[in-house]
Design a protein around this motif. Structure first.
Motif, PDB file in Angstrom:
ATOM      1  N   SER A 235     -41.927 -66.391  19.138  1.00  0.00           N
ATOM      2  CA  SER A 235     -43.189 -66.489  19.770  1.00  0.00           C
ATOM      3  C   SER A 235     -44.009 -66.324  18.710  1.00  0.00           C
ATOM      4  O   SER A 235     -43.790 -65.878  17.549  1.00  0.00           O
ATOM      5  N   GLU A 236     -45.522 -66.756  18.879  1.00  0.00           N
ATOM      6  CA  GLU A 236     -46.451 -66.433  17.875  1.00  0.00           C
ATOM      7  C   GLU A 236     -46.546 -64.888  17.708  1.00  0.00           C
ATOM      8  O   GLU A 236     -47.079 -64.453  16.653  1.00  0.00           O
ATOM      9  N   ALA A 237     -46.462 -64.210  18.847  1.00  0.00           N
ATOM     10  CA  ALA A 237     -46.606 -62.836  18.761  1.00  0.00           C
ATOM     11  C   ALA A 237     -45.293 -62.243  17.715  1.00  0.00           C
ATOM     12  O   ALA A 237     -45.829 -61.304  16.897  1.00  0.00           O
ATOM     13  N   GLU A 238     -44.210 -62.775  17.871  1.00  0.00           N
ATOM     14  CA  GLU A 238     -43.317 -62.335  17.169  1.00  0.00           C
ATOM     15  C   GLU A 238     -43.420 -62.988  15.708  1.00  0.00           C
ATOM     16  O   GLU A 238     -42.986 -62.131  14.688  1.00  0.00           O
ATOM     17  N   LEU A 239     -43.807 -63.854  15.488  1.00  0.00           N
ATOM     18  CA  LEU A 239     -44.186 -64.400  14.090  1.00  0.00           C
ATOM     19  C   LEU A 239     -45.078 -63.558  13.515  1.00  0.00           C
ATOM     20  O   LEU A 239     -45.077 -63.141  12.442  1.00  0.00           O
ATOM     21  N   ASP A 240     -46.019 -63.031  14.093  1.00  0.00           N
ATOM     22  CA  ASP A 240     -47.222 -61.860  13.714  1.00  0.00           C
ATOM     23  C   ASP A 240     -46.531 -60.785  13.365  1.00  0.00           C
ATOM     24  O   ASP A 240     -46.876 -60.276  12.407  1.00  0.00           O
ATOM     25  N   GLU A 241     -45.654 -60.305  13.843  1.00  0.00           N
ATOM     26  CA  GLU A 241     -44.886 -59.135  13.678  1.00  0.00           C
ATOM     27  C   GLU A 241     -44.059 -59.285  12.532  1.00  0.00           C
ATOM     28  O   GLU A 241     -44.108 -58.411  11.507  1.00  0.00           O
ATOM     29  N   PHE A 242     -43.463 -60.435  12.275  1.00  0.00           N
ATOM     30  CA  PHE A 242     -42.525 -60.699  11.305  1.00  0.00           C
ATOM     31  C   PHE A 242     -43.257 -60.763   9.930  1.00  0.00           C
ATOM     32  O   PHE A 242     -42.716 -60.184   8.813  1.00  0.00           O
ATOM     33  N   ASP A 243     -44.282 -61.398   9.993  1.00  0.00           N
ATOM     34  CA  ASP A 243     -45.308 -61.603   9.002  1.00  0.00           C
ATOM     35  C   ASP A 243     -45.848 -60.138   8.397  1.00  0.00           C
ATOM     36  O   ASP A 243     -45.813 -59.965   7.233  1.00  0.00           O
ATOM     37  N   GLN A 244     -46.170 -59.427   9.480  1.00  0.00           N
ATOM     38  CA  GLN A 244     -46.720 -58.024   9.095  1.00  0.00           C
ATOM     39  C   GLN A 244     -45.540 -57.140   8.337  1.00  0.00           C
ATOM     40  O   GLN A 244     -45.547 -56.509   7.309  1.00  0.00           O
ATOM     41  N   LEU A 245     -44.086 -57.267   8.877  1.00  0.00           N
ATOM     42  CA  LEU A 245     -42.831 -56.829   8.090  1.00  0.00           C
ATOM     43  C   LEU A 245     -42.881 -57.342   6.823  1.00  0.00           C
ATOM     44  O   LEU A 245     -42.614 -56.444   5.870  1.00  0.00           O
ATOM     45  N   LEU A 246     -43.018 -58.444   6.509  1.00  0.00           N
ATOM     46  CA  LEU A 246     -42.808 -59.193   5.357  1.00  0.00           C
ATOM     47  C   LEU A 246     -43.930 -58.723   4.263  1.00  0.00           C
ATOM     48  O   LEU A 246     -43.712 -58.529   2.978  1.00  0.00           O
ATOM     49  N   GLY A 247     -44.855 -57.896   4.907  1.00  0.00           N
ATOM     50  CA  GLY A 247     -45.763 -57.263   3.794  1.00  0.00           C
ATOM     51  C   GLY A 247     -45.517 -55.955   3.404  1.00  0.00           C
ATOM     52  O   GLY A 247     -46.232 -55.456   2.491  1.00  0.00           O
ATOM     53  N   LEU A 248     -44.385 -55.361   3.927  1.00  0.00           N
ATOM     54  CA  LEU A 248     -43.931 -54.020   3.591  1.00  0.00           C
ATOM     55  C   LEU A 248     -43.168 -54.116   2.138  1.00  0.00           C
ATOM     56  O   LEU A 248     -42.576 -55.337   1.731  1.00  0.00           O
ATOM     57  N   ALA A 249     -42.853 -53.112   1.529  1.00  0.00           N
ATOM     58  CA  ALA A 249     -41.862 -53.360   0.457  1.00  0.00           C
ATOM     59  C   ALA A 249     -40.416 -53.558   0.888  1.00  0.00           C
ATOM     60  O   ALA A 249     -39.864 -53.191   1.685  1.00  0.00           O
ATOM     61  N   ASP A 250     -39.930 -54.511  -0.152  1.00  0.00           N
ATOM     62  CA  ASP A 250     -38.612 -55.079  -0.088  1.00  0.00           C
ATOM     63  C   ASP A 250     -37.599 -53.716   0.087  1.00  0.00           C
ATOM     64  O   ASP A 250     -36.735 -53.952   0.907  1.00  0.00           O
ATOM     65  N   GLN A 251     -37.614 -52.866  -0.655  1.00  0.00           N
ATOM     66  CA  GLN A 251     -36.641 -52.003  -0.642  1.00  0.00           C
ATOM     67  C   GLN A 251     -36.740 -51.062   0.326  1.00  0.00           C
ATOM     68  O   GLN A 251     -35.704 -50.608   1.233  1.00  0.00           O
ATOM     69  N   ASP A 252     -37.853 -50.651   1.045  1.00  0.00           N
ATOM     70  CA  ASP A 252     -38.026 -49.854   2.375  1.00  0.00           C
ATOM     71  C   ASP A 252     -37.507 -50.876   3.528  1.00  0.00           C
ATOM     72  O   ASP A 252     -36.490 -50.358   4.326  1.00  0.00           O
ATOM     73  N   ILE A 253     -37.767 -51.997   3.685  1.00  0.00           N
ATOM     74  CA  ILE A 253     -37.201 -53.056   4.732  1.00  0.00           C
ATOM     75  C   ILE A 253     -35.812 -53.048   4.581  1.00  0.00           C
ATOM     76  O   ILE A 253     -35.038 -52.639   5.666  1.00  0.00           O
ATOM     77  N   TYR A 254     -35.003 -53.167   3.504  1.00  0.00           N
ATOM     78  CA  TYR A 254     -33.912 -53.301   3.192  1.00  0.00           C
ATOM     79  C   TYR A 254     -33.031 -52.112   3.592  1.00  0.00           C
ATOM     80  O   TYR A 254     -32.089 -52.119   4.405  1.00  0.00           O
ATOM     81  N   ASP A 255     -33.737 -50.852   3.246  1.00  0.00           N
ATOM     82  CA  ASP A 255     -33.186 -49.753   3.741  1.00  0.00           C
ATOM     83  C   ASP A 255     -33.265 -49.363   5.135  1.00  0.00           C
ATOM     84  O   ASP A 255     -32.325 -48.722   5.850  1.00  0.00           O
ATOM     85  N   TRP A 256     -34.218 -49.880   5.648  1.00  0.00           N
ATOM     86  CA  TRP A 256     -34.267 -49.813   7.155  1.00  0.00           C
ATOM     87  C   TRP A 256     -33.250 -50.429   7.932  1.00  0.00           C
ATOM     88  O   TRP A 256     -32.613 -50.070   8.919  1.00  0.00           O
ATOM     89  N   VAL A 257     -32.991 -51.619   7.470  1.00  0.00           N
ATOM     90  CA  VAL A 257     -31.990 -52.859   8.037  1.00  0.00           C
ATOM     91  C   VAL A 257     -30.832 -52.268   7.868  1.00  0.00           C
ATOM     92  O   VAL A 257     -29.887 -52.147   8.735  1.00  0.00           O
ATOM     93  N   MET A 258     -30.541 -51.626   6.812  1.00  0.00           N
ATOM     94  CA  MET A 258     -29.014 -51.039   6.263  1.00  0.00           C
ATOM     95  C   MET A 258     -28.948 -49.807   7.111  1.00  0.00           C
ATOM     96  O   MET A 258     -27.859 -49.299   6.812  1.00  0.00           O
ATOM     97  N   ASP A 259     -30.004 -49.139   7.690  1.00  0.00           N
ATOM     98  CA  ASP A 259     -29.622 -47.842   8.406  1.00  0.00           C
ATOM     99  C   ASP A 259     -29.604 -46.583   7.344  1.00  0.00           C
ATOM    100  O   ASP A 259     -29.151 -45.802   7.433  1.00  0.00           O
TER     101      ASP A 259
END
Length: 94
Positions: A40-64
């Protein structure tokens, strides 16, 4: 004429797969390819916000390996984590 939401999905898919950090490119790009069409557009907004964060942080969160300071993107991170653990299958929203 192309739908503005479809254009946005294409832009987000490109950003997700061209992060500059190969592992993040693979994880986020794969998730985007599989899941953006149904977001949905709201989910796209959230994904867009997530992509604005640091790669290493996102990767570490996803990899737990680490936890974010806030729980703002917990549901989305959980979806991406399930996508990775499921071998790249589309993950339903919880």
């Amino acid at each position: 004429m192309t739908n503005p939401v479809d254009i946005r999905r294409k832009q987000l898919a490109f950003r997700a797969s061209h992060r500059g950090f190969k592992e993040a490119d693979l994880v986020l790009g794969g998730f985007a390819s599989a899941n953006l069409p149904g977001m949905s557009e709201a989910e796209l907004d959230e994904f867009d916000q997530l992509l604005g964060l640091a790669d290493q942080d996102i990767y570490d969160w996803v990899m737990d390996r680490a936890r974010p300071d806030t729980n703002e993107h917990d549901a989305l991170i959980a979806r991406i984590r399930a996508f990775v653990k499921g071998g790249g299958a589309v993950v339903d929203r919880a």
